[in-house]
Write an enzyme that holds these catalytic residues in place. Sequence first.
Site, PDB file in Angstrom:
ATOM      1  N   ARG A   1       0.793  -1.237   0.000  1.00 25.59           N
ATOM      2  CA  ARG A   1       0.000   0.000   0.000  1.00 25.59           C
ATOM      3  C   ARG A   1       0.825   1.287   0.000  1.00 25.59           C
ATOM      4  O   ARG A   1       0.266   2.367   0.035  1.00 25.59           O
ATOM      5  CB  ARG A   1      -1.000   0.045   1.165  1.00 25.59           C
ATOM      6  CG  ARG A   1      -2.014  -1.057   1.129  1.00 25.59           C
ATOM      7  CD  ARG A   1      -3.143  -0.863   2.087  1.00 25.59           C
ATOM      8  NE  ARG A   1      -2.708  -0.552   3.433  1.00 25.59           N
ATOM      9  CZ  ARG A   1      -3.482  -0.038   4.375  1.00 25.59           C
ATOM     10  NH1 ARG A   1      -4.739   0.221   4.111  1.00 25.59           N
ATOM     11  NH2 ARG A   1      -3.030   0.204   5.580  1.00 25.59           N
ATOM     12  N   ASP A   2       2.152   1.199  -0.010  1.00 30.57           N
ATOM     13  CA  ASP A   2       2.967   2.422  -0.058  1.00 30.57           C
ATOM     14  C   ASP A   2       4.270   2.192  -0.818  1.00 30.57           C
ATOM     15  O   ASP A   2       5.352   2.557  -0.364  1.00 30.57           O
ATOM     16  CB  ASP A   2       3.251   2.945   1.350  1.00 30.57           C
ATOM     17  CG  ASP A   2       3.770   4.385   1.348  1.00 30.57           C
ATOM     18  OD1 ASP A   2       3.609   5.077   0.311  1.00 30.57           O
ATOM     19  OD2 ASP A   2       4.334   4.814   2.361  1.00 30.57           O
ATOM     20  N   ILE A   3       4.164   1.565  -2.000  1.00 28.60           N
ATOM     21  CA  ILE A   3       5.339   1.415  -2.855  1.00 28.60           C
ATOM     22  C   ILE A   3       5.638   2.799  -3.429  1.00 28.60           C
ATOM     23  O   ILE A   3       4.823   3.383  -4.132  1.00 28.60           O
ATOM     24  CB  ILE A   3       5.084   0.419  -4.007  1.00 28.60           C
ATOM     25  CG1 ILE A   3       4.661  -0.949  -3.484  1.00 28.60           C
ATOM     26  CG2 ILE A   3       6.289   0.337  -4.935  1.00 28.60           C
ATOM     27  CD1 ILE A   3       5.730  -1.797  -2.899  1.00 28.60           C
TER      28      ILE A   3
ATOM     29  N   THR B   1       1.568   7.106  -0.396  1.00 28.43           N
ATOM     30  CA  THR B   1       2.221   8.374  -0.683  1.00 28.43           C
ATOM     31  C   THR B   1       1.559   9.008  -1.898  1.00 28.43           C
ATOM     32  O   THR B   1       1.415   8.357  -2.941  1.00 28.43           O
ATOM     33  CB  THR B   1       3.723   8.151  -0.952  1.00 28.43           C
ATOM     34  OG1 THR B   1       4.304   7.508   0.188  1.00 28.43           O
ATOM     35  CG2 THR B   1       4.441   9.463  -1.219  1.00 28.43           C
TER      36      THR B   1
END
Length: 181
Positions: free
Chosen positions: A12-14, A51
């Site tokens: 969920r935050d690559i 992000t």
Amino acid sequence: MHHDRPSPIIHRDISSNNVLLDLDYEAHVSDFGTARILKPDSSNWTSFAGTFGYIAPELAYTMQVSEKCDVYSFGVVTMEIIMGRHPGDLISDLWTPNGQQMLLKDVIDQCLKPQRRNKVAEQVVATTKLAFTCLHSNPQFRPTMQQVYQALTSGRPSPLPKPYSMISLGDLIEDGHGIKG
């Protein structure tokens, strides 16, 4: 992370901030603070995480998470590497006639400097095309990370269909059915 597990892990935050290089310049995903295990019997709704600029549209708008959210983020990171900067508005411009007319050579980081029909040019074209499939607005048309991995490790890319300097972004965009953008 996504395959060969009974319940896939979704990061969920690559983002470029969460990809670290080791001493051999091999990339490793870090910061699993927002990661979740997908439950097969659940609708997998989630709170907002990630992000700005890397989040898949369906996660940003509907809060429904799937493995394809990480695939989208991977596409953003891949374009950031190819361009030497965050792709920003280029992602939304890709699906417009003006965006599709842009030449690849004008978008990529000039440090790459592929020449005509050489191996570097073929690799840049193949990697950009793969990134564009990851950025498809419809998650059903995005590849799985297993398919991305196979494409990246399969060996030599296809020869260029025309001279590198004439390849437009539109030449590299296909939807899930092989139909251009």
